[in-house]
Motif scaffolding. Structure first.
Motif, PDB file in Angstrom:
ATOM      1  N   PHE A 334      15.952  16.032   7.884  1.00 47.23           N
ATOM      2  CA  PHE A 334      16.577  16.060   6.558  1.00 47.23           C
ATOM      3  C   PHE A 334      17.962  15.406   6.557  1.00 47.23           C
ATOM      4  O   PHE A 334      18.774  15.673   5.663  1.00 47.23           O
ATOM      5  N   ASP A 335      18.209  14.552   7.520  1.00 48.06           N
ATOM      6  CA  ASP A 335      19.495  13.864   7.635  1.00 48.06           C
ATOM      7  C   ASP A 335      19.852  13.167   6.321  1.00 48.06           C
ATOM      8  O   ASP A 335      19.104  12.318   5.816  1.00 48.06           O
ATOM      9  N   SER A 336      20.987  13.584   5.726  1.00 48.72           N
ATOM     10  CA  SER A 336      21.511  13.014   4.479  1.00 48.72           C
ATOM     11  C   SER A 336      20.605  13.239   3.271  1.00 48.72           C
ATOM     12  O   SER A 336      20.825  12.638   2.219  1.00 48.72           O
ATOM     13  N   GLN A 337      19.601  14.117   3.410  1.00 47.63           N
ATOM     14  CA  GLN A 337      18.639  14.350   2.332  1.00 47.63           C
ATOM     15  C   GLN A 337      18.696  15.765   1.757  1.00 47.63           C
ATOM     16  O   GLN A 337      18.101  16.036   0.714  1.00 47.63           O
ATOM     17  N   LEU A 338      19.395  16.666   2.430  1.00 45.90           N
ATOM     18  CA  LEU A 338      19.372  18.075   2.048  1.00 45.90           C
ATOM     19  C   LEU A 338      20.693  18.706   2.459  1.00 45.90           C
ATOM     20  O   LEU A 338      21.072  18.638   3.626  1.00 45.90           O
ATOM     21  N   ASP A 339      21.423  19.323   1.519  1.00 43.80           N
ATOM     22  CA  ASP A 339      22.678  20.002   1.861  1.00 43.80           C
ATOM     23  C   ASP A 339      22.356  21.283   2.622  1.00 43.80           C
ATOM     24  O   ASP A 339      21.582  22.128   2.145  1.00 43.80           O
ATOM     25  N   ILE A 340      22.949  21.436   3.798  1.00 40.58           N
ATOM     26  CA  ILE A 340      22.661  22.551   4.691  1.00 40.58           C
ATOM     27  C   ILE A 340      23.964  23.236   5.066  1.00 40.58           C
ATOM     28  O   ILE A 340      24.930  22.578   5.467  1.00 40.58           O
ATOM     29  N   VAL A 341      24.015  24.563   4.926  1.00 42.79           N
ATOM     30  CA  VAL A 341      25.198  25.341   5.277  1.00 42.79           C
ATOM     31  C   VAL A 341      24.854  26.266   6.433  1.00 42.79           C
ATOM     32  O   VAL A 341      23.861  27.009   6.376  1.00 42.79           O
ATOM     33  N   LEU A 342      25.668  26.242   7.478  1.00 44.62           N
ATOM     34  CA  LEU A 342      25.427  27.023   8.690  1.00 44.62           C
ATOM     35  C   LEU A 342      26.446  28.156   8.797  1.00 44.62           C
ATOM     36  O   LEU A 342      27.652  27.916   8.876  1.00 44.62           O
TER      37      LEU A 342
END
Length: 459
Positions: A334-342
């Motif tokens: 999902f590189d650059s395709q989905l905002d992900i918060v860790l």
């Protein structure tokens, strides 16, 4: 400096000036555990225990540590007896953030200046009873007084969100949105997995006897949440697991689990890896933010699991888990395709997470979480962010609160900690003044609002 006075947490004048520029900004809260029924019913709280401690396992744990019997924590003792027990040991928890949070609630929300102790317990009980009985002191009004603009509850994937449908008709501000939480249908090694899957199928009218039916029900749930304004998925696990798994392989595991067949550790991992990728695809299609809460060891104190009335309080963290290897496939897919918060509750993982965040433009660090959401933890994490990653790519503060009264106090603690960290950098000549003021505003409000709620105008 006095206790919780105007200089609380500040080490220099720059911190105070920076805080004054952000203290009145609205609160946007992308992750909390609000009781939506409480907000919907909009009734007065009866007493200070109900407001501050009846749903807060942070309080319960500290009372247990100081020897308070369970009867006066989650047992059948009256609320006043529980409050008196808490007040008696309250001076003994000084230094823990809960000591500050509850005093902030009393001072900022109720206007009560007395410090909590055995000697003041009766006075605070009586005074708070009078205040809480006032016609205006109700959940919806309190949220508005705290300037909560948008908040996201945490909702089980099988929920039909009936309360959300009602609250949208009743309340314009704050805007209260659901968040799609998938833990119970992903963790097929847990006892409640089968019941959760069956509930999902029943609520969304799908035959879940095979994986295709389960996935249709999951998609229906996702669609329903989206219609009610959901902008984020919230996925909690001890260790995230991601690698390619074929549908047929996942289906065999799923059917075995439905049949009660004992699964191997590898099979459990395979199913989780398959489902996580499918969840990511759903979130991507809907342009949702995907939140990972990583590292919780659930139910570590077994005694607390033996009696449901004793509730939470036995969870811990550990440094011993693999993160970088386990989420590599997901992040690259999902590189650059989905905002992900860790999010991580274990500070020893922050450096790894910050380097991962630095490597991917679509990955953000979440706020210092759970055992770390204290002034010490917040400042330590903020300094870590600036060392490796960027403040402007920080996901911002979330309250993670189980009680309405703490939304403002938790936010205040964060904003003061942020102002202190940036004020220190300003005093040391690391940041120009105008840049510092713009930065604290972005991290406190404008950045999180853009990340999570950019779609809000479309709702």
């Amino acid at each position: 400096m006095g206790f919780l006075d105007s200089n609380y947490l500040f080490e220099n004048d720059s911190a105070r000036y920076l805080y004054n520029s952000i203290k009145d900004l609205p609160i946007v809260d992308a992750h909390n555990h609000a009781d939506l029924k409480e907000i919907l019913n909009n009734e007065n709280w009866h007493d200070i225990w109900e407001l501050e401690a009846a749903s807060d396992h942070y309080v319960w744990e500290l009372m247990r540590k100081r020897g308070v019997p369970e009867e006066k924590i989650t047992g059948k003792a009256s609320n006043k007896e529980k409050w008196m027990a808490l007040a008696k040991i309250f001076p003994e928890i000084a230094g823990n953030p809960t000591y500050e949070w509850i005093h902030l609630d009393l001072k900022r929300v109720l206007g009560i200046e007395e410090n909590i102790s055995e000697n003041t317990a009766e006075k605070i009980w009586a005074k708070s009873k009078r205040i809480l009985a006032e016609p205006e002191f109700k959940p919806q009004k309190l949220l508005q007084q705290m300037n909560v603009e948008i908040m996201c509850t945490t909702d089980n994937v099988f929920s039909l969100l009936k309360e959300h449908q009602q609250i949208r008709k009743q309340l314009e501000r704050p805007l209260i949105l659901p968040t799609w939480r998938t833990d119970t249908v992903m963790n097929l090694e847990e006892p409640e997995w089968l019941e959760s899957v069956e509930q999902l199928g029943e609520n969304y009218e799908e035959d879940i006897s095979n994986l295709k039916g389960f996935m249709r029900a999951l998609q229906k749930s996702h669609d329903h949440f989206e219609k009610l304004g959901c902008v984020a998925g919230d996925h909690g696990f001890f260790e995230p697991i991601s690698y390619p798994v074929e549908f047929n392989q996942a289906e065999e595991i799923y059917v075995s689990a439905l049949s009660g067949v004992s699964l191997s550790k590898d099979e459990i991992k395979d199913f989780k890896a398959f489902l996580l990728m499918e969840i990511g695809k759903m979130n991507q299609k809907s342009d949702w933010v995907t939140q990972f809460h990583i590292g919780t060891v659930r139910g570590y104190r077994e005694y607390l699991n033996q009696n449901e009335t004793q509730g939470d309080g036995g969870d811990i963290s550990t440094y011993k888990l693999e993160i970088a290897k386990n989420i590599k496939y997901f992040l690259n897919h999902f590189d650059s395709q989905l905002d992900i918060v860790l999010y991580s509750m274990e500070p020893t993982h922050w450096f790894t997470l910050s380097t991962i965040s630095r490597a991917f433009p679509n990955v953000y660090l979440g706020a210092a979480w759970w055992f770390s959401d204290s002034p010490h933890g917040m400042e330590k994490q903020l300094q870590q962010i600036s060392t490796v990653d960027l403040y402007y790519n920080f996901a911002g503060m979330v309250t993670d609160s189980r009680k309405i009264s703490s939304y403002s106090s938790r936010t205040e603690m964060f904003r003061r900690s942020l102002a202190n960290v940036i004020g220190r950098a300003l005093e040391r000549g690391q940041i120009p003044r105008i840049t510092a003021f713009n930065l604290v505003g972005w991290v406190s409000y404008y950045g999180p609002k853009e990340l999570f709620f950019e779609k809000i105008s479309k709702i």
